[in-house]
Structure formats: structure tokens, C-alpha cells
Design an enzyme around this catalytic site. Structure first.
Site, PDB file in Angstrom:
ATOM      1  N   GLY B  54      14.592  50.572  27.956  1.00 31.28           N
ATOM      2  CA  GLY B  54      13.394  50.185  28.674  1.00 31.28           C
ATOM      3  C   GLY B  54      13.103  51.135  29.822  1.00 31.28           C
ATOM      4  O   GLY B  54      14.015  51.746  30.385  1.00 31.28           O
ATOM      5  N   SER B  55      11.832  51.288  30.171  1.00 35.38           N
ATOM      6  CA  SER B  55      11.477  52.064  31.356  1.00 35.38           C
ATOM      7  C   SER B  55      11.758  51.229  32.606  1.00 35.38           C
ATOM      8  O   SER B  55      12.076  50.048  32.532  1.00 35.38           O
ATOM      9  CB  SER B  55       9.999  52.459  31.299  1.00 35.38           C
ATOM     10  OG  SER B  55       9.790  53.369  30.249  1.00 35.38           O
ATOM     11  N   GLY B  56      11.648  51.886  33.766  1.00 37.45           N
ATOM     12  CA  GLY B  56      11.906  51.201  35.026  1.00 37.45           C
ATOM     13  C   GLY B  56      13.250  51.569  35.627  1.00 37.45           C
ATOM     14  O   GLY B  56      13.598  51.069  36.695  1.00 37.45           O
ATOM     15  N   HIS B  57      14.001  52.431  34.922  1.00 39.72           N
ATOM     16  CA  HIS B  57      15.318  52.848  35.410  1.00 39.72           C
ATOM     17  C   HIS B  57      15.346  54.327  35.791  1.00 39.72           C
ATOM     18  O   HIS B  57      16.409  54.922  35.893  1.00 39.72           O
ATOM     19  CB  HIS B  57      16.378  52.593  34.334  1.00 39.72           C
ATOM     20  CG  HIS B  57      16.401  51.210  33.800  1.00 39.72           C
ATOM     21  ND1 HIS B  57      16.635  50.122  34.607  1.00 39.72           N
ATOM     22  CD2 HIS B  57      16.194  50.711  32.552  1.00 39.72           C
ATOM     23  CE1 HIS B  57      16.584  49.014  33.865  1.00 39.72           C
ATOM     24  NE2 HIS B  57      16.311  49.340  32.624  1.00 39.72           N
ATOM     25  N   LYS B 105      22.818  51.907  25.620  1.00 39.95           N
ATOM     26  CA  LYS B 105      23.301  50.917  26.582  1.00 39.95           C
ATOM     27  C   LYS B 105      23.387  49.552  25.892  1.00 39.95           C
ATOM     28  O   LYS B 105      22.509  49.196  25.087  1.00 39.95           O
ATOM     29  CB  LYS B 105      22.353  50.822  27.792  1.00 39.95           C
ATOM     30  CG  LYS B 105      22.197  52.148  28.536  1.00 39.95           C
ATOM     31  CD  LYS B 105      21.596  51.995  29.931  1.00 39.95           C
ATOM     32  CE  LYS B 105      20.227  51.349  29.980  1.00 39.95           C
ATOM     33  NZ  LYS B 105      19.181  52.040  29.169  1.00 39.95           N
ATOM     34  N   ASP B 110      18.209  46.925  22.458  1.00 40.20           N
ATOM     35  CA  ASP B 110      18.470  48.365  22.335  1.00 40.20           C
ATOM     36  C   ASP B 110      19.401  48.642  21.159  1.00 40.20           C
ATOM     37  O   ASP B 110      19.156  49.549  20.350  1.00 40.20           O
ATOM     38  CB  ASP B 110      19.129  48.912  23.610  1.00 40.20           C
ATOM     39  CG  ASP B 110      18.178  48.986  24.796  1.00 40.20           C
ATOM     40  OD1 ASP B 110      17.128  48.319  24.769  1.00 40.20           O
ATOM     41  OD2 ASP B 110      18.498  49.702  25.763  1.00 40.20           O
ATOM     42  N   HIS B 219      18.162  44.770  35.189  1.00 37.22           N
ATOM     43  CA  HIS B 219      16.845  44.165  34.983  1.00 37.22           C
ATOM     44  C   HIS B 219      16.660  42.973  35.908  1.00 37.22           C
ATOM     45  O   HIS B 219      15.786  42.138  35.704  1.00 37.22           O
ATOM     46  CB  HIS B 219      16.681  43.706  33.540  1.00 37.22           C
ATOM     47  CG  HIS B 219      17.036  44.748  32.553  1.00 37.22           C
ATOM     48  ND1 HIS B 219      18.283  44.824  31.990  1.00 37.22           N
ATOM     49  CD2 HIS B 219      16.324  45.782  32.062  1.00 37.22           C
ATOM     50  CE1 HIS B 219      18.323  45.874  31.181  1.00 37.22           C
ATOM     51  NE2 HIS B 219      17.157  46.470  31.206  1.00 37.22           N
TER      52      HIS B 219
END
Lengths: 333, 333
Positions: B54-57, B105, B110, B219
Site C-alpha cells: 500500500g502507499s502511504g509508507h 511484507k 499483499d 497502518h
């Protein structure tokens, strides 16, 4: 106040201790007075470069000490100018016989204390020149400043002047380069939130949930004023318009651009800001030759960003691309 | 919600566009399906390495695409797994004839989607192996995960495996290295504040002004629980004790250490955390050979940090020190 600290009065000392422990290959951290110096200082025959200012803007300045950038940095307490004895000790430590340049952000306390530090060194026969950076187009005078504030351009000046010193330019050449950089660079910032100085324990300013401050200073000092939060597109259009018209930057100009995070803004947002800036520059016929996107000159835990554009001269890309090895900026080595 | 964005649904696409514009020398960004790939991919004869999530990391994972690290990264929507067609396209794009390693991860979505992507590639005759990273000692199962979550160790695995692929290790060797890294690394995180997913528009969780969450996931998913905010010293003691006793790390072990910011924590605090970690490791007889201090695997605008320790084998420092040229990590080039 929520912070990963032990006590407010130990923030700078303990952070410096951690910095020293993490970067033993790069720097030595001296205390009483506090300064960070290249591990291999002084470099014989090379112009030394010293900067400094209040802490709370990391990685500036300590994170830029190392080969190809600063020889030393003098960290004050949070948002507080370092004292002349720090500049004196740092200048003595980096003098390799070719003189020392002080790069000073334009805040009244910094300018005064760097001047006093330089005088102390000159009394001992050291050759010191100082250049004041004042790139912030937001306001004419501000809470801590007569004239324009020194902000993001400082990072670019430290890189370019560091490279010039490393290639063997003499003190007058490096100082002249720094003055040209200051003349050809402009910045502006904005904030979505305040920052909190640990010793104060509460936000530096109040800001409503729906508002942003445009033209903010890096200590949370007032800018142009409050507006309702705008889109990234509108924010960049506003700031870029001020920056571009101020110099002015013209069609065909080649620039180094920086999108800088104030400390609490995630990288995913900074790239959205860069996307808007790149489009705006493209539409103006301004060519971005190199760029930085990330946290380089921060304001503790402030959310927001700043934009810097520097119009470059023909050989400045060589200086930009030259090897640099610091905690905060590294390439080529 | 205060963010430098245009609209919540465009965050990932516009940030990728900005990333592409900023790093044309390093990467190409493909859309539909989204993936970021080394500009010179595929590299003939080299094992390809693909990660994603996921994006945001950010800078994870796209910020680690480039020479000496990842060949491609697949960004999902914010905190949302990428889809199998992304992994399929990225894997095809980086296959230089020596097979492709997926570094995944440990989040259920994922793992499942990387497996499906790998199957699609294998059906076309590509050689794909996957290694799942599950280094978070905080909780056994979590909101999005069966077993331990994959967190900070992923950054170190991408660097070391990237270097191994670059020096010519074959697919089974690089995969075996990645599995050893996963066995020998441990992490734990904590949060002072929540993060806010743009599409949600409000904080992922509520947390009182005086509290912190220990063992937080990247998250914002729950960790061990809530405590009153502790000093940096106490926070590090708690997290280091869990990490060190879990492997366990023993006197004489040599490690790579990371102090990672969650996105909104200033660098000055992360160095205080590193100072505490270095002292604790020293007192345990654990030797920190290399370290990272900064924002490497973030959680949008969360304030907090994580600690990762990786026990290294004799040749891993050579892999660590090998040149890397990505947006988020760079040295030697």
C-alpha cells in the site's frame, strides 16, 4: 505536548549525542561550546565553511557537515541563535590556512552573533568572510528579522559553496559565489499546523482547523496571513507566482528547485507539491535541472512546505553534482 | 483533515507523477497498472527484485527503486495492497533472464496478491521466488495480518538483497539471503498520534492527548496497547527489550540498526531515540556497525518511531556498503 524526548532542556544536547554516535565516520561533536565539525577538519589549504543557527531545523545545519558541504555547524538551543563563542571555536577548528566563510541565515540574532564570532577570530589573525542569506519573499521584516528571512536557499548555498571550496576556490571566490546564489534564489513557505517548542510546551501559534498560514517563517513567525486551506495546486500557484515574479525568473532560465517539508508533512504530499511545481515551471519555460524533495530545513513538528528556486549559472551544475558526504545529503561517494 | 493534496482519490496518482518528474534519471513510472521501474530495466543477467504494498509508507517502496536496491515497486492505493496485475507487469518488466525475487511484507492482502502475480508470471515461464518479511515483535496476529507484520526490516532486506543481486548472486542465493535476513531481524514501533488516510478524512484511531500506542502497526492498527506517554529513554527501553529478547540478540552480536520516523516526528527527536538505542546496545554488548536514522517506512502523518535491529553475517557489511542509487537511499554513486 507529545514528543519523543526526555526533558525539554536536554533536547539539543541529547540529540547531538545521538548524532555524534550515529555519524562517527563523518563528524565530531564538541560540547561547551557546541559545534559539529568534519571528522577530518581542518582540511589544509581548503576554505572552511561554517554555518549555524537555532536547532529545530534538522537536518540543517549539522546534517550538512561533511565532505563537499560544511566544515562545521553551530547549533543553538531550539529556535535560538548560537553564541559567538560557538562560531569562534568552530571557525578556529576548520581553518586550514585558506580562511573561513560564514553562511548566515538572516535573523537578527544570528547575524549579530556570527559578526561577533568573526571579530573574535579576526583578532587572532584568521581570515573570515560572511554572507547573509535572505531568500524568503513572503515578508519584508519579521519577528526575528530586519529584511527578508533566510530559509531554504541556505541548503543550496551550503552545497554549492561546499563544492567550490572542495575544488580549491579561494575565500573571495567562494564568498562571491555565495552572494550570487543569494541574489539568484527565492523561497516561500506555508504551514498547515503550528510547531511546538519543547521548552514552551504548547504550539507557537494557534491556527484553526480549516486554515493555513501562507508565507510562514521557519520558527512559526507570521507570514502573509491566514487563508482557508487550499488545494496543493492553489498553494503552489500562489507561492510560485510570488517567487517567480520576485527575481524575476524568466523563460529559458535553468534552476535548481527544492520542495521542502516543514517536518510533519509526509513525503507522499511533498511529491504532489513537486508535481504542481514542475508543471508550473514547465508552463513558464523555466527548466528544472536538479531538484530536492524532502525534509531539509524543518520547523520541528510543523506540517507544511516551502518552495525554493535558484537560477543557476553555467558551472553551478558541476558544483551541484560534485560528491557530497553528509548525514543529510549524500552522493558520489 | 489538513493535507497538501488536491483530492483524496488523486493522491497516489499525482504523487507518482511528481516522483516520476523528479527522478527521470532513476526511474520510469508506468500507469495502468501502476509500477515504478528502474530506468535501465531489465538488467540482463541480473536477478530482478520487486517489492510493493500500500502507499502511504514513502519512501518505501518506490523511493528504493534504482541501482543496488529494487528493480521495481508496485504501489497500491493508500494502505491498500497492490493488485496481481501490477506485480505481473512489474515482474515482466524487470526480468533480465535470471529470475525475479518478490520481497513481500506480511499482510494478508499483499501476500495473496503477490502470490497471484507470481503465478501469472510462472505461467509465462518466468522464474519467481517470494520471501515474506515478518519482523514486528509487537503482536502475533493483527488487523491485516496472520502472524507477525512486516515492517522496518523490509528496508534493510531490500538494500542487502539488491546489493547481492547487483554483484551477480543467482535467484536461489538472493532468496536465501532474504530469508536469513528475515530470521535475524526484529522491529517494533510506537505512535504518539494517529494517521489520517485521505479518503477517510479522519484519524484512523483516537488517542488521548496524554497517551501513546506501543507496538503500533504501520497502518495505525493496534499494538500492545495504550500507555501514558513515556520519556524517550523509557520508550526505547521497552521496545529494545522486546526486540533483543525475541531473537535473542546476544553479547558480541554485530547489527545494523534503524531508527525510523513514522512521518511526523522531527529528526531532532529521532536522534534522541538513536542516542538511547546506542546506549542500550552498548550496555548489552551489541555492536552497531551501521545505522539509519530518518523516515524510511512511514505511516502518512503519524508521529512516532520504530526500531529495527538486524544481526549481520560476515559479508553483509560489504552488501550494505555497496553502491546504491535510489531516491530514498544513496551512497557510493
Amino acid at each position: 505536548m507529545k514528543k519523543l524526548i526526555n526533558s525539554p532542556q536536554d533536547v539539543v544536547a541529547e540529540s547531538l549525542a545521538g548524532f555524534a554516535a550515529a555519524h562517527t565516520d563523518l563528524v565530531r561533536v564538541h560540547t561547551n561550546p557546541n559545534y559539529i565539525v568534519r571528522a577530518d577538519a581542518p582540511v589544509a589549504g581548503k576554505v572552511g565553511i561554517v554555518s549555524g543557527g537555532g536547532s529545530g531545523h534538522e537536518p540543517l545545519h549539522g546534517g550538512f557537515v561533511g565532505r563537499g558541504m560544511l566544515d562545521a555547524a553551530c547549533p543553538g538551543e531550539i529556535f535560538t541563535s548560537p553564541t559567538p563563542d560557538q562560531m569562534q571555536a568552530a571557525t578556529q577548528a576548520v581553518d586550514g590556512g585558506a580562511g573561513v566563510l560564514h553562511i548566515v541565515k538572516n535573523y537578527t540574532g544570528d547575524v549579530m552573533n556570527f559578526e561577533m564570532g568573526a571579530e573574535l577570530c579576526e583578532a587572532e589573525g584568521l581570515d573570515v568572510q560572511a554572507v547573509v542569506i535572505d531568500d524568503d519573499v513572503a515578508v519584508k521584516d519579521s519577528l526575528y528579522t530586519a529584511g527578508r528571512r533566510g530559509v531554504g536557499l541556505t541548503v543550496l548555498a551550503e552545497k554549492l559553496c561546499g563544492a567550490a571550496a572542495e575544488r580549491g576556490d579561494d575565500l573571495s571566490q567562494v564568498a562571491a559565489l555565495c552572494r550570487r546564489i543569494d541574489r539568484q534564489g527565492r523561497s516561500m513557505g506555508m504551514a498547515l499546523t503550528s510547531c511546538t517548542v519543547p521548552a514552551a510546551g504548547r504550539p507557537t501559534f494557534d491556527i484553526a482547523d480549516a486554515d493555513m498560514e501562507i508565507g510562514i517563517g521557519i520558527h512559526g513567525e507570521p507570514g502573509r496571513g491566514r487563508l482557508a486551506v487550499k488545494s496543493a495546486h492553489e498553494v503552489v500557484e500562489m507561492m510560485a507566482a510570488e517567487i517567480i515574479s520576485d527575481l524575476p525568473f524568466n523563460r529559458g532560465d535553468r534552476v535548481i528547485a527544492m520542495v521542502n517539508g516543514m517536518g510533519a508533512t509526509p513525503l507522499i504530499e511533498l511529491y504532489i507539491v513537486y508535481n504542481e511545481l514542475a508543471r508550473r515551471c514547465h508552463s513558464e519555460g523555466i527548466h528544472i535541472e536538479r531538484q530536492l524533495v524532502g525534509n531539509y530545513i524543518t520547523s520541528l513538528d510543523m506540517a507544511g512546505c516551502s518552495i525554493t528556486l535558484l537560477k543557476i549559472e553555467p558551472d553551478w551544475l558541476d558544483l551541484w553534482d560534485a560528491p557530497v558526504h553528509t548525514a543529510g545529503l549524500r552522493w558520489g561517494v
